[in-house]
Motif scaffolding. Structure first.
Motif, PDB file in Angstrom:
ATOM      1  N   MET A 283      55.497   9.434 -17.588  1.00 14.39           N
ATOM      2  CA  MET A 283      55.419   8.892 -16.232  1.00 14.39           C
ATOM      3  C   MET A 283      55.698   7.392 -16.170  1.00 14.39           C
ATOM      4  N   PRO A 284      55.244   6.587 -17.129  1.00  9.71           N
ATOM      5  CA  PRO A 284      55.562   5.150 -17.047  1.00  9.71           C
ATOM      6  C   PRO A 284      57.071   4.868 -17.046  1.00  9.71           C
ATOM      7  N   LEU A 285      57.863   5.794 -17.565  1.00  6.95           N
ATOM      8  CA  LEU A 285      59.304   5.592 -17.616  1.00  6.95           C
ATOM      9  C   LEU A 285      59.983   5.794 -16.261  1.00  6.95           C
ATOM     10  N   PHE A 286      59.310   6.487 -15.340  1.00  9.42           N
ATOM     11  CA  PHE A 286      59.951   6.741 -14.040  1.00  9.42           C
ATOM     12  C   PHE A 286      59.089   6.377 -12.835  1.00  9.42           C
ATOM     13  N   ALA A 287      57.895   5.871 -13.081  1.00  4.65           N
ATOM     14  CA  ALA A 287      56.983   5.568 -11.976  1.00  4.65           C
ATOM     15  C   ALA A 287      57.556   4.518 -11.019  1.00  4.65           C
ATOM     16  N   SER A 288      58.148   3.465 -11.542  1.00  3.64           N
ATOM     17  CA  SER A 288      58.625   2.402 -10.652  1.00  3.64           C
ATOM     18  C   SER A 288      59.778   2.886  -9.770  1.00  3.64           C
ATOM     19  N   CYS A 289      60.664   3.724 -10.315  1.00  2.07           N
ATOM     20  CA  CYS A 289      61.757   4.270  -9.496  1.00  2.07           C
ATOM     21  C   CYS A 289      61.198   5.161  -8.388  1.00  2.07           C
ATOM     22  N   LEU A 290      60.252   5.999  -8.733  1.00  2.00           N
ATOM     23  CA  LEU A 290      59.659   6.888  -7.729  1.00  2.00           C
ATOM     24  C   LEU A 290      58.937   6.089  -6.651  1.00  2.00           C
ATOM     25  N   LEU A 291      58.204   5.067  -7.048  1.00  2.00           N
ATOM     26  CA  LEU A 291      57.498   4.254  -6.057  1.00  2.00           C
ATOM     27  C   LEU A 291      58.471   3.509  -5.151  1.00  2.00           C
ATOM     28  N   GLY A 292      59.617   3.100  -5.682  1.00  2.00           N
ATOM     29  CA  GLY A 292      60.645   2.475  -4.855  1.00  2.00           C
ATOM     30  C   GLY A 292      61.183   3.433  -3.811  1.00  2.00           C
ATOM     31  N   ILE A 293      61.385   4.676  -4.222  1.00  2.00           N
ATOM     32  CA  ILE A 293      61.856   5.702  -3.285  1.00  2.00           C
ATOM     33  C   ILE A 293      60.793   5.969  -2.222  1.00  2.00           C
ATOM     34  N   ILE A 294      59.540   6.075  -2.653  1.00  2.00           N
ATOM     35  CA  ILE A 294      58.451   6.324  -1.698  1.00  2.00           C
ATOM     36  C   ILE A 294      58.380   5.196  -0.681  1.00  2.00           C
ATOM     37  N   ARG A 295      58.474   3.954  -1.149  1.00  2.00           N
ATOM     38  CA  ARG A 295      58.436   2.809  -0.236  1.00  2.00           C
ATOM     39  C   ARG A 295      59.579   2.895   0.781  1.00  2.00           C
ATOM     40  N   ALA A 296      60.783   3.221   0.296  1.00  2.00           N
ATOM     41  CA  ALA A 296      61.940   3.332   1.193  1.00  2.00           C
ATOM     42  C   ALA A 296      61.732   4.442   2.223  1.00  2.00           C
ATOM     43  N   LEU A 297      61.157   5.556   1.798  1.00  2.00           N
ATOM     44  CA  LEU A 297      60.904   6.662   2.729  1.00  2.00           C
ATOM     45  C   LEU A 297      59.877   6.270   3.789  1.00  2.00           C
ATOM     46  N   LEU A 298      58.846   5.561   3.367  1.00  2.00           N
ATOM     47  CA  LEU A 298      57.812   5.147   4.319  1.00  2.00           C
ATOM     48  C   LEU A 298      58.336   4.117   5.311  1.00  2.00           C
ATOM     49  N   GLU A 299      59.409   3.437   4.969  1.00  2.00           N
ATOM     50  CA  GLU A 299      59.982   2.422   5.851  1.00  2.00           C
ATOM     51  C   GLU A 299      61.055   2.981   6.787  1.00  2.00           C
ATOM     52  N   GLN A 300      61.269   4.276   6.776  1.00  2.00           N
ATOM     53  CA  GLN A 300      62.255   4.907   7.667  1.00  2.00           C
ATOM     54  C   GLN A 300      61.659   5.002   9.064  1.00  2.00           C
ATOM     55  N   THR A 301      61.940   4.009   9.895  1.00  2.00           N
ATOM     56  CA  THR A 301      61.299   3.928  11.210  1.00  2.00           C
ATOM     57  C   THR A 301      61.816   4.958  12.196  1.00  2.00           C
ATOM     58  N   ARG A 302      63.024   5.467  11.996  1.00  3.99           N
ATOM     59  CA  ARG A 302      63.590   6.422  12.965  1.00  3.99           C
ATOM     60  C   ARG A 302      63.460   7.867  12.503  1.00  3.99           C
ATOM     61  N   GLN A 303      62.971   8.091  11.305  1.00  2.00           N
ATOM     62  CA  GLN A 303      62.942   9.446  10.742  1.00  2.00           C
ATOM     63  C   GLN A 303      61.532   9.817  10.301  1.00  2.00           C
ATOM     64  N   ASP A 304      60.792  10.457  11.185  1.00  2.00           N
ATOM     65  CA  ASP A 304      59.433  10.868  10.844  1.00  2.00           C
ATOM     66  C   ASP A 304      59.416  11.841   9.674  1.00  2.00           C
ATOM     67  N   GLU A 305      60.417  12.715   9.595  1.00  2.00           N
ATOM     68  CA  GLU A 305      60.464  13.686   8.499  1.00  2.00           C
ATOM     69  C   GLU A 305      60.539  12.978   7.148  1.00  2.00           C
ATOM     70  N   MET A 306      61.278  11.880   7.070  1.00  2.00           N
ATOM     71  CA  MET A 306      61.395  11.133   5.821  1.00  2.00           C
ATOM     72  C   MET A 306      60.083  10.426   5.493  1.00  2.00           C
ATOM     73  N   ARG A 307      59.390   9.944   6.505  1.00  2.00           N
ATOM     74  CA  ARG A 307      58.081   9.326   6.266  1.00  2.00           C
ATOM     75  C   ARG A 307      57.089  10.355   5.741  1.00  2.00           C
ATOM     76  N   ILE A 308      57.137  11.541   6.312  1.00  2.00           N
ATOM     77  CA  ILE A 308      56.243  12.610   5.843  1.00  2.00           C
ATOM     78  C   ILE A 308      56.556  12.948   4.390  1.00  2.00           C
ATOM     79  N   LEU A 309      57.852  13.046   4.055  1.00  2.00           N
ATOM     80  CA  LEU A 309      58.230  13.288   2.657  1.00  2.00           C
ATOM     81  C   LEU A 309      57.703  12.182   1.760  1.00  2.00           C
ATOM     82  N   GLY A 310      57.777  10.936   2.225  1.00  2.00           N
ATOM     83  CA  GLY A 310      57.269   9.811   1.440  1.00  2.00           C
ATOM     84  C   GLY A 310      55.774   9.907   1.206  1.00  2.00           C
TER      85      GLY A 310
END
Length: 144
Positions: free
Chosen positions: A65-92
């Motif tokens: 997990m330490p080898l991929f945690a930062s990439c996954l957290l970057g994706i999660i942050r990007a998903l949570l910042e999708q202001t026009r797409q509630d579905e993407m926020r839910i996925l995040g």
């Protein structure tokens, strides 16, 4: 991509990552780039496929997990910042809950990620005040 992610191919990729842990950073870097590109192009089916891969990596490659945690957290942050797409926020939010569920079950030292996770959970709560009670409860439990 409207079809469901191919579970067999995802499984093979995760088996490959498990057998070759030194390749995980390259694999996840490519997944992260692909996810960001697909978010920009609003190709949400591919974003969902990337998250399916990460979900499988979380369950099958816990020690790495330490080898991929930062990439996954970057994706999660990007998903949570999708202001026009509630579905993407839910996925995040769902991805964050999965990550935290696995994070709590391993004995690795993730102190450097703790504040980042806390801020992501707070961001998820902010976005989802009106959504499902079970999702809000999961995010609240992450903050404890």
């Amino acid at each position: 991509m409207d079809a469901e992610p191919n579970d067999r191919k995802i499984g093979k990729l995760c088996e490959y990552a498990l057998r070759n842990p030194l390749r995980i950073p390259k694999i996840t870097s490519n997944l992260e780039q692909r996810c960001f590109k697909d978010l920009r192009n609003e190709n949400f089916g591919c974003v969902k496929a990337v998250l399916c891969i990460y979900r499988k990596l979380l369950s099958s490659c816990k020690e790495q997990m330490p080898l991929f945690a930062s990439c996954l957290l970057g994706i999660i942050r990007a998903l949570l910042e999708q202001t026009r797409q509630d579905e993407m926020r839910i996925l995040g939010c769902n991805a964050l809950v999965c990550f935290m569920g696995e994070h709590c079950h391993i004995s690795m030292d993730f102190d450097s990620l703790s504040e980042n996770l806390r801020s992501l959970a707070l961001k998820g709560l902010h976005y989802f005040q009106t959504f499902e009670d079970s999702l809000r409860l999961s995010l609240l439990l992450l903050l404890l």
